[in-house]
Design an enzyme around this catalytic site. Structure first.
Site, mmCIF file in Angstrom:
data_model
loop_
_atom_site.group_PDB
_atom_site.id
_atom_site.type_symbol
_atom_site.label_atom_id
_atom_site.label_comp_id
_atom_site.label_asym_id
_atom_site.label_seq_id
_atom_site.Cartn_x
_atom_site.Cartn_y
_atom_site.Cartn_z
ATOM 1 N N LYS A 112 2.775 -24.228 -13.069
ATOM 2 C CA LYS A 112 3.272 -25.249 -14.141
ATOM 3 C C LYS A 112 1.567 -26.561 -14.340
ATOM 4 O O LYS A 112 1.265 -26.172 -14.752
ATOM 5 C CB LYS A 112 4.181 -25.894 -12.796
ATOM 6 C CG LYS A 112 5.312 -25.400 -12.396
ATOM 7 C CD LYS A 112 6.791 -25.271 -12.718
ATOM 8 C CE LYS A 112 7.903 -24.375 -12.290
ATOM 9 N NZ LYS A 112 8.223 -23.921 -13.310
ATOM 10 N N TYR A 155 13.172 -19.058 -4.964
ATOM 11 C CA TYR A 155 12.834 -18.553 -6.378
ATOM 12 C C TYR A 155 11.591 -18.019 -5.619
ATOM 13 O O TYR A 155 10.558 -19.321 -5.983
ATOM 14 C CB TYR A 155 13.887 -19.912 -7.735
ATOM 15 C CG TYR A 155 12.771 -18.608 -8.520
ATOM 16 C CD1 TYR A 155 13.287 -17.064 -8.712
ATOM 17 C CD2 TYR A 155 12.010 -19.297 -9.966
ATOM 18 C CE1 TYR A 155 12.906 -16.570 -10.828
ATOM 19 C CE2 TYR A 155 11.872 -18.170 -10.684
ATOM 20 C CZ TYR A 155 11.830 -17.355 -10.745
ATOM 21 O OH TYR A 155 11.528 -16.984 -12.508
ATOM 22 N N ASP A 190 4.587 -21.554 -1.074
ATOM 23 C CA ASP A 190 5.082 -20.999 -2.963
ATOM 24 C C ASP A 190 4.849 -22.577 -2.954
ATOM 25 O O ASP A 190 5.533 -23.428 -3.636
ATOM 26 C CB ASP A 190 5.526 -20.054 -3.544
ATOM 27 C CG ASP A 190 6.530 -20.232 -5.017
ATOM 28 O OD1 ASP A 190 5.051 -21.107 -5.312
ATOM 29 O OD2 ASP A 190 7.062 -19.499 -5.625
HETATM 30 N N1 PLP Z 1 7.805 -19.934 -7.658
HETATM 31 C C1 PLP Z 1 8.401 -21.240 -8.113
HETATM 32 C C2 PLP Z 1 8.649 -22.231 -7.078
HETATM 33 C C3 PLP Z 1 8.722 -21.337 -9.045
HETATM 34 O O1 PLP Z 1 9.631 -22.862 -9.286
HETATM 35 C C4 PLP Z 1 8.746 -20.647 -10.374
HETATM 36 C C5 PLP Z 1 9.079 -21.075 -11.538
HETATM 37 O O2 PLP Z 1 10.074 -21.877 -11.644
HETATM 38 C C6 PLP Z 1 7.845 -19.470 -10.300
HETATM 39 C C7 PLP Z 1 7.332 -19.077 -9.267
HETATM 40 C C8 PLP Z 1 7.248 -18.836 -11.434
HETATM 41 O O3 PLP Z 1 6.776 -19.517 -12.186
HETATM 42 P P1 PLP Z 1 6.450 -19.127 -14.242
HETATM 43 O O4 PLP Z 1 7.479 -19.318 -13.872
HETATM 44 O O5 PLP Z 1 5.215 -19.932 -14.716
HETATM 45 O O6 PLP Z 1 6.378 -16.783 -14.076
#
Ligand code: PLP
Length: 446
Positions: free
Chosen positions: A264, A143, A235
């Site tokens: 985060k 994700y 990521d």
């Molecule tokens: N990338 C990863 C690995 C994530 O877990 C998340 C969200 O949980 C995101 C990107 C997207 O982040 P945001 O919810 O701050 O847009």
């Protein structure tokens, strides 16, 4: 348990917000989400005064728990009272950027944005512009936020958008491979290597159960990218400044990605994202280059202050020792409970991430081996779902999580992540008593 206020709020919310919530993933729980009034250390208190041990921790940002330590709180107040934002650079964003670049060697330059989604959107755009190529390789089950390029389902080049509203041709540029499958990655590069702008990968899949990388898997991806002129993008929105502590997961695994996305924790509980990486690539963002990226709230001073002070606090205190040790206690306790009471379920995680995964077939069926060869081997949490094994999301078990297990844990005062694929997070505010209480509740519910 009195829930009148939450129920009333949910009824009101339903008529003014789609599904009664502001993020699709919050709508997953049954029969309705509880509304949080306030946090307190490792706990949250809902609108009816019920108190829960909180393992969701804002979905990951709250490394220190709900009570901001004094230096974090003072910095937030100072920057809020300075005037919240200016649409011009401020000193605090330079300090934050210097902190991250000092601790994460692959990050020579960084640009702060407002969410992990924005970060992955901009990282993919930058990789495409830098390489002059369109294709993006992602992992099945990963994700990367609500990013049109990566919200896909399917396998290999046979992927389609996983949400209505995304044109099919967006997915034409995305290739999905099974995590931890060296040969699949090699095969994709043999077929499409010259067209691949980047591989975008969570160093630990933390949104699909918690799946750790197989030995040498990230090295394989890194080598393939190097050999084909593609970029490796880690990521680290979840893992950044959590897994591996201040060096992040890339330091823990000894990988030097070209780009990294953060979110985060680096915002200390305020909205944030960031793209970091090699200066040669990063300089392609406007105004030093020609890749457009912008955001009214980017580098927001209050966020920068909260994030920087959080990271400094973690650097100066025993934060990572504490959260990792409680994480280990949870995983160990849960493993014993599952072995005893629910051998069909397995325990996953590392450092301060943990989760019990509902699998349809238990580890017994693995015959002691996981074909994907990931580090968890016999305890592989998601054999049944593993793309390598042609597995699919077990809808029945997702349902059981939402309708049976999650409510049972909530009744016992434990707040878990709202779907069974999302990770759970230990914070510095959690205590051994929280762990014991939680293990007792799992024992009861399982
Ligand atoms: N990338 C990863 C690995 C994530 O877990 C998340 C969200 O949980 C995101 C990107 C997207 O982040 P945001 O919810 O701050 O847009």
């Amino acid at each position: 348990m009195n829930e009148e206020n939450s129920r009333n709020l949910y009824d009101r919310a339903l008529s003014v917000m789609p599904g009664g919530v502001n993020s699709s993933v919050r709508a997953a729980i049954e029969p309705y989400p509880f509304f949080v009034e306030r946090g307190d250390g490792g706990h949250v208190v809902d609108a009816d005064g019920n108190r829960y041990v909180d393992w969701v921790m804002g979905l990951g940002p709250l490394l220190l728990g709900h009570d901001l330590p004094q230096p974090v709180e003072s910095a937030v107040q100072k920057h809020a009272s300075n005037g919240p934002m200016f649409g011009a650079p401020t000193p605090i964003e330079v300090e934050h950027a210097e902190f991250v670049t000092r601790h994460v060697p692959s990050v020579e330059m960084i640009r702060f944005v407002n969410s992990g989604t924005e970060a992955t959107v901009s990282a993919v755009r930058l990789a495409r512009a830098y390489t002059g190529r369109d294709k993006v390789v992602v992992m099945q089950g990963s994700y990367h936020g609500a990013n049109d390029s990566t919200l896909v389902e399917g396998e290999g080049t046979h992927v389609s958008p996983s949400s209505p509203g995304i044109p099919d041709d967006f997915a034409e540029h995305t290739i999905a491979v099974p995590f931890n499958d060296h040969e699949a990655a090699q095969h994709v590069f043999e077929e499409h290597g010259d067209d691949i702008a980047c591989v975008l990968v969570e160093p630990v899949l933390a949104n699909y159960g918690i799946v750790t990388p197989a030995d040498e898997y990230h090295e394989t991806l890194s080598d393939l990218c190097d050999d084909h002129g593609s970029l490796l993008v880690f990521d680290e929105v979840i893992t950044g400044f959590r897994v591996g502590g201040l060096q992040c997961a890339q330091g823990e695994f000894g990988i030097d990605p070209d780009l990294t996305t953060f979110g985060k924790i680096i915002g200390g509980g305020f909205p944030v994202g960031a793209i970091g990486g090699k200066a040669e690539v990063m300089r392609n963002f406007t105004p030093s280059g020609d890749v457009f990226q912008a955001g009214t709230f980017s580098g927001h001073p209050v966020t920068m202050a909260a994030g920087l002070e959080t990271l400094k606090f973690a650097a100066e205190n025993d934060v990572y020792d504490h959260v990792n040790s409680l994480g280990e206690q949870l995983r160990r306790g849960l493993t014993e409970i599952c072995a005893d009471q629910a051998p069909e379920y397995t325990v996953a995680g590392l450092d301060s991430l943990f989760k019990v995964i509902f699998t349809r077939d238990g580890p017994d069926d693995l015959d002691g081996q996981c074909e994907a060869g990931c580090r968890q081997r016999t305890a592989c949490p998601r054999y049944e779902y593993c793309p390598k094994n042609g597995g699919d999301v077990a809808a029945g078990e997702t349902d059981r999580w939402r309708r049976v297990f999650w409510p049972q844990m909530k009744e016992q005062g434990i707040f878990l992540s709202q779907n069974q694929f999302e990770s759970q997070f230990v914070s510095y505010a959690h205590t051994e008593e929280d762990v014991e209480e939680t293990l007792e509740a799992y024992k009861e519910a399982l």
